[in-house]
Scaffold this active site. Structure first.
Site, mmCIF file in Angstrom:
data_model
loop_
_atom_site.group_PDB
_atom_site.id
_atom_site.type_symbol
_atom_site.label_atom_id
_atom_site.label_comp_id
_atom_site.label_asym_id
_atom_site.label_seq_id
_atom_site.Cartn_x
_atom_site.Cartn_y
_atom_site.Cartn_z
ATOM 1 N N ASP A 69 0.828 -1.197 0.000
ATOM 2 C CA ASP A 69 0.000 0.000 0.000
ATOM 3 C C ASP A 69 0.870 1.259 0.000
ATOM 4 O OD1 ASP A 69 0.955 -0.390 2.584
ATOM 5 O OD2 ASP A 69 -1.003 -0.812 3.453
ATOM 6 N N ASN A 138 -7.302 -2.644 14.695
ATOM 7 C CA ASN A 138 -8.724 -2.780 14.358
ATOM 8 C C ASN A 138 -8.974 -3.948 13.408
ATOM 9 O OD1 ASN A 138 -7.659 -1.842 11.983
ATOM 10 N ND2 ASN A 138 -9.037 -0.092 11.763
ATOM 11 N N HIS A 140 -7.383 -4.495 10.567
ATOM 12 C CA HIS A 140 -7.157 -4.231 9.139
ATOM 13 C C HIS A 140 -5.986 -5.046 8.603
ATOM 14 C CE1 HIS A 140 -4.345 -0.448 9.602
ATOM 15 N NE2 HIS A 140 -3.671 -1.567 9.732
ATOM 16 N N GLU A 145 -9.654 -1.538 5.623
ATOM 17 C CA GLU A 145 -10.225 -1.230 6.928
ATOM 18 C C GLU A 145 -11.488 -2.061 7.162
ATOM 19 O OE1 GLU A 145 -8.423 0.313 8.872
ATOM 20 O OE2 GLU A 145 -7.865 2.345 8.290
#
Ligand code: PGA
Length: 254
Positions: A69, A138, A140, A145
């Site tokens: 990314d 979280n 991800h 996400e």
């Protein structure tokens, strides 16, 4: 935990060597295509791979490095970009030529077109042999996400508040953390031949347990890896703390 996931739980001091052993075993000898995760977690792995390369124990100068990314708005010469991270933390220490490092262009005029082109570039080079991945607090995976579709491909995504605050330590001010990124999708990552998922620290314990033992669901994007045929997890003891004792007994290899 699905039987296809291999779990290695190690002391934090052994993390880099354990992860490097796993990666080294999986890499093909000829022109390996190594998928690179950024962030703090894989740093001991990259340092150990560099040490082994320097000592002549492995040869990775002919590797192709493929980033997961990049932040939209940061160029390759910005020290906070993932292009800079891959170049300085992995590429240069391993002796990989800059032309063999693939990272989405965070300054592309049309980020959506850049994302689509990046998906094609990965296909064209024959895909990823070994994908190194981290997990967000979280859940991800790369910048997929919570709420990401399991069949997503490389695209532009908005970053959650949690992720922006987790990553603020790399920026002068939390407000400087970009709001958007180009990320490989969950389907893109699942096409890698093998995945090595790394987790360190108590902040990852709940997310790791949810990803490996919970339902496969885009609300915990890393759970998509349960659908991958060949995943190895390397976790330190604190990150593995919430995996069930039964899973631990069945899967622990160290
Ligand atoms: P970290 O990031 O290694 O810096 O904790 C991991 C991730 O967000 O995927």
């Amino acid at each position: 935990m699905p039987h296809t996931v291999r779990l290695r739980v190690v002391d934090n001091d052994d993390f880099g060597a354990a992860a490097a052993d796993v990666v080294q075993d999986l890499l093909p000898a000829h022109r390996p295509r190594l998928g690179i995760a950024t962030g703090s977690t894989p740093m001991p792995l990259y340092a150990e791979l560099a040490r082994r390369a320097h000592a002549g124990e492995i040869e990775l100068g002919n590797a192709v490095l493929i980033a997961l990314d990049e932040y939209v708005g940061l160029g390759a010469h910005d020290r906070r970009s993932y292009a800079a991270y891959v170049r300085t933390e992995v590429g240069a220490p391993l002796g990989v030529a800059p032309g063999n490092i693939l990272v989405p262009d965070g300054l592309a005029e049309d980020p959506e077109a850049e994302a689509a082109a990046y998906e094609c570039r990965i296909e064209e080079i024959g895909g990823v042999d070994v994908q190194i991945a981290g997990i967000g607090s979280n859940g991800h995976l790369a910048f997929n996400e919570p709420g990401s579709p399991l069949d997503s491909v490389t695209r532009v995504v908005g970053l959650s508040q949690q992720t922006r605050s987790d990553n603020a330590r790399f920026f002068d001010s939390p407000a400087d953390v970009p709001h958007y990124a180009i990320t490989q999708g969950l389907a893109t990552i699942r096409r890698a031949r093998t995945v090595v998922l790394l987790a360190r620290g108590p902040g990852k314990a709940a997310a790791l347990a949810a990803a490996l033992t919970g339902p496969v669901d885009g609300t915990v994007p890393a759970s998509a890896l349960q659908r991958h045929p060949y995943v190895t997890v390397v976790a330190d003891r604190s990150a593995a703390a919430e995996l069930t004792a039964a899973d631990d007994r069945a899967e622990r290899q160290s």
